[in-house]
Scaffold this active site. Structure first.
Site, short mmCIF file in Angstrom:
data_model
loop_
_atom_site.label_atom_id
_atom_site.label_comp_id
_atom_site.label_asym_id
_atom_site.label_seq_id
_atom_site.Cartn_x
_atom_site.Cartn_y
_atom_site.Cartn_z
N ALA A 120 50.59 43.50 113.32
CA ALA A 120 51.92 44.32 113.05
C ALA A 120 51.85 45.02 111.77
O ALA A 120 52.03 46.19 111.36
CB ALA A 120 53.11 43.49 113.12
N TYR A 121 51.19 44.30 110.40
CA TYR A 121 51.21 44.73 109.31
C TYR A 121 50.38 46.06 109.35
O TYR A 121 50.41 47.06 108.69
CB TYR A 121 50.71 43.85 108.25
CG TYR A 121 50.38 44.09 106.92
CD1 TYR A 121 51.79 44.55 105.95
CD2 TYR A 121 49.30 44.59 106.40
CE1 TYR A 121 51.62 44.96 104.83
CE2 TYR A 121 49.26 45.06 105.01
CZ TYR A 121 50.35 45.05 104.17
OH TYR A 121 50.08 45.67 103.04
N SER A 122 48.82 45.77 109.99
CA SER A 122 47.96 46.86 110.00
C SER A 122 48.42 48.01 110.78
O SER A 122 48.39 49.39 110.16
CB SER A 122 46.56 46.21 110.74
OG SER A 122 46.06 45.30 109.72
#
Length: 140
Positions: A21-23
């Site tokens: 999700a962060y990426s």
């Protein structure tokens, strides 16, 4: 990090992965900014992207890291993480430097322009992210 954006797969609590999700959020931000810079290139404004690097802030306050790991990692944090002031330098450079006033749609890291990786240059993907974002914003 593994970057991909899937518009067709449903996101469930079971399938959620915080690293992915962060990426993906970083990739989506790059794609949106790239498309935004393309849409407004005829105007006298600059739209660039900047990475502050790894900055020591309280954004990780919701990650529950055992104290013994924090104790072991603290010396590395001091050596490798930037202060908020240090992290802001590239953002300020990209936004306000005389050297970047004629750039548009560029990516900056460590106060220098860097090429975007191939997936971030995908025009079809950037247009999809742009239109989905505008649609989501207009619904709220």
């Amino acid at each position: 990090m593994f970057y991909f954006i899937s518009f067709s797969s449903a996101l469930t609590k079971e399938s959620f992965n915080i690293k992915t999700a962060y990426s993906n959020s970083k990739l989506a931000a790059l794609l949106f900014a790239k498309e935004l810079s393309e849409k407004f290139k005829h105007l006298p404004i600059v739209i660039n992207m900047a990475s502050p690097g790894m900055v020591y802030t309280n954004l990780g306050r919701h990650f529950h890291i055992p104290y013994w790991k924090m104790f072991l990692l603290a010396p590395f944090a001091v050596l490798f993480l930037r202060t908020p002031t240090q992290g802001s330098q590239t953002v300020l450079y990209a936004a306000a430097s005389a050297k970047t006033k004629d750039s548009n749609g560029k990516f900056f890291r460590n106060c220098a322009e860097e090429p975007l990786f191939p997936l971030a240059l995908d025009t079809q993907l950037s247009q999809s992210v742009y239109h989905m974002t505008i649609k989501a914003i207009s619904r709220s």
